[in-house]
Design a protein around this motif. Structure first.
Motif, short mmCIF file in Angstrom:
data_model
loop_
_atom_site.label_atom_id
_atom_site.label_comp_id
_atom_site.label_asym_id
_atom_site.label_seq_id
_atom_site.Cartn_x
_atom_site.Cartn_y
_atom_site.Cartn_z
N LEU A 256 16.99 2.23 1.96
CA LEU A 256 16.08 1.09 2.00
C LEU A 256 15.22 1.14 3.25
O LEU A 256 15.67 1.59 4.31
CB LEU A 256 16.87 -0.22 1.98
CG LEU A 256 17.89 -0.41 0.85
CD1 LEU A 256 18.65 -1.71 1.05
CD2 LEU A 256 17.20 -0.38 -0.51
N ASP A 257 13.98 0.66 3.15
CA ASP A 257 13.11 0.62 4.32
C ASP A 257 13.45 -0.59 5.19
O ASP A 257 14.41 -1.32 4.91
CB ASP A 257 11.64 0.65 3.91
CG ASP A 257 11.17 -0.62 3.20
OD1 ASP A 257 11.88 -1.65 3.26
OD2 ASP A 257 10.09 -0.58 2.57
N SER A 258 12.68 -0.84 6.24
CA SER A 258 12.99 -1.90 7.20
C SER A 258 12.91 -3.30 6.61
O SER A 258 13.41 -4.27 7.18
CB SER A 258 12.05 -1.80 8.40
OG SER A 258 10.70 -1.91 7.98
N GLU A 259 12.28 -3.43 5.43
CA GLU A 259 12.20 -4.73 4.76
C GLU A 259 13.16 -4.83 3.58
O GLU A 259 13.11 -5.79 2.81
CB GLU A 259 10.76 -4.96 4.28
CG GLU A 259 9.76 -5.08 5.43
CD GLU A 259 8.36 -5.40 4.96
OE1 GLU A 259 8.13 -5.37 3.73
OE2 GLU A 259 7.49 -5.67 5.80
N GLY A 260 14.05 -3.84 3.45
CA GLY A 260 15.04 -3.87 2.39
C GLY A 260 14.55 -3.39 1.04
O GLY A 260 15.22 -3.56 0.03
N THR A 261 13.39 -2.75 1.02
CA THR A 261 12.83 -2.23 -0.23
C THR A 261 13.26 -0.77 -0.41
O THR A 261 13.20 0.00 0.55
CB THR A 261 11.30 -2.31 -0.20
OG1 THR A 261 10.90 -3.66 0.01
CG2 THR A 261 10.70 -1.79 -1.51
N PRO A 262 13.69 -0.38 -1.61
CA PRO A 262 14.02 1.04 -1.82
C PRO A 262 12.82 1.92 -1.49
O PRO A 262 11.68 1.56 -1.78
CB PRO A 262 14.36 1.09 -3.32
CG PRO A 262 14.76 -0.30 -3.67
CD PRO A 262 13.93 -1.20 -2.81
#
Length: 325
Positions: A256-262
């Motif tokens: 996941l990225d820093s915003e919680g998006t895959p």
């Protein structure tokens, strides 16, 4: 409209020469092509930001209009000139002085001399990035069997996310950490035999310092180390761009990225970072016995044939010489 491409060669009228395999001569070639121009050829429109002739180092900056004003440093590893020196190449977002980089990528290297001196050079590029070829005098054919050579990309790739300011990298030896490898197979031409080539960390598109390791990946698995690819490309040949993608499986849900998006859906750290400027791969190699440097017409454009240093076989990598996106 894309950016126009300029080709610089050692055999151009008025071109700077590499005669002794020295670091200073290699740096002079870079400055003439990127900044000063020579003969009747204008430069690529980069600027010289820092230079120290005492330690044989130069830092160039690409266009802040067509590009993002990123920095590319070239320097002698041991701060010496002369033959058989290792020259390091590294890009970064910005610099405060010749020694201080902000958000750097990893560095790669080439050697100015091994066995025979580098004398032939070619630079193909735009105001955003360029391909660098350094070859000894003995290189005569597209297939240059295990002869020491350097083939690298320096600058910004073509991004998949609009506004991405972290597209800079050096593409050469396949690695995820800075290294001084310079063997005949340790460069971009390795894609003639491998479907992937690691390029190390690239930063988030929004300017954050978070980084992922990326790699080049080709579409076709071609037998470029086999015999029988001396002639032209067949009519059945297909072509594909060379993709810059993350070094993990896109279906891995734990990433996941820093915003919680895959990452597979991320606009900050995208799974597909972009593509290599002007570089295409063919479904079959060709031109093994063609003289190097080699330019061939594919479709309606001229393409530069990337040499193949592996055993026998032609090349399946071609650089567009008209314009890059």
């Amino acid at each position: 409209m894309g950016l126009p491409v300029t080709v610089y060669r050692w055999d151009d009228e008025g071109a700077p020469q590499i005669t002794t395999g020295s670091v200073s001569q290699c740096l002079d070639v870079l400055q003439k092509c990127l900044v000063d121009g020579y003969g009747n050829k204008s430069s690529l429109g980069w600027t010289l930001e820092y230079s120290d002739d005492d330690i044989f180092a130069k830092v160039f900056k690409n266009s802040p209009v067509e590009g993002n004003g990123i920095y590319a440093k070239f320097w002698s590893k041991d701060q010496l000139d002369g033959s058989e020196r290792i020259v390091r190449m590294q890009t970064c977002k910005s610099m405060t002085d010749i020694d201080t980089m902000i958000m750097p990528g990893i560095y790669h290297a080439f050697k100015t001399l091994r066995n025979n001196s580098v004398t032939k050079w070619v630079i193909i590029g735009t105001s955003r990035g360029f391909y660098l070829f350094l070859m000894p005098q003995e290189v005569s054919w597209v297939n240059h069997y295990q002869i020491q050579n350097s083939c690298a990309f320096i600058g910004e790739i073509q991004g998949s996310i609009a506004g991405d300011t972290a597209l800079y990298c050096v593409v050469s030896e396949s690695n995820n950490s800075s290294n001084d490898s310079y063997a005949w197979q340790d460069n971009l031409s390795a894609l003639n035999i491998n479907m992937t080539l690691n390029i190390g960390k690239m930063y988030a598109s929004n300017g954050d310092t978070g980084a992922l390791n990326y790699r080049l990946e080709t579409y076709f698995d071609v037998p470029s180390n086999a015999q029988g690819f001396e002639g032209e490309l067949p009519a059945s040949a297909n072509f594909s761009e060379v993709v810059v993608r993350a070094q993990f499986t896109v279906t891995s849900t734990q990433y996941l990225d820093s915003e919680g998006t895959p990452y597979s859906r991320s606009d900050i750290q995208p799974f597909i970072k972009g593509t290599m400027p002007g570089l295409i791969q063919s479904s079959t190699p060709a031109f093994e016995k063609s003289p190097w440097p080699c330019i061939k017409n594919i479709g309606n454009d001229d393409y530069f044939v990337v040499g193949n240093p592996y055993g026998t076989g032609g090349s399946s990598l071609f650089i567009n010489l008209r314009e890059w996106s």
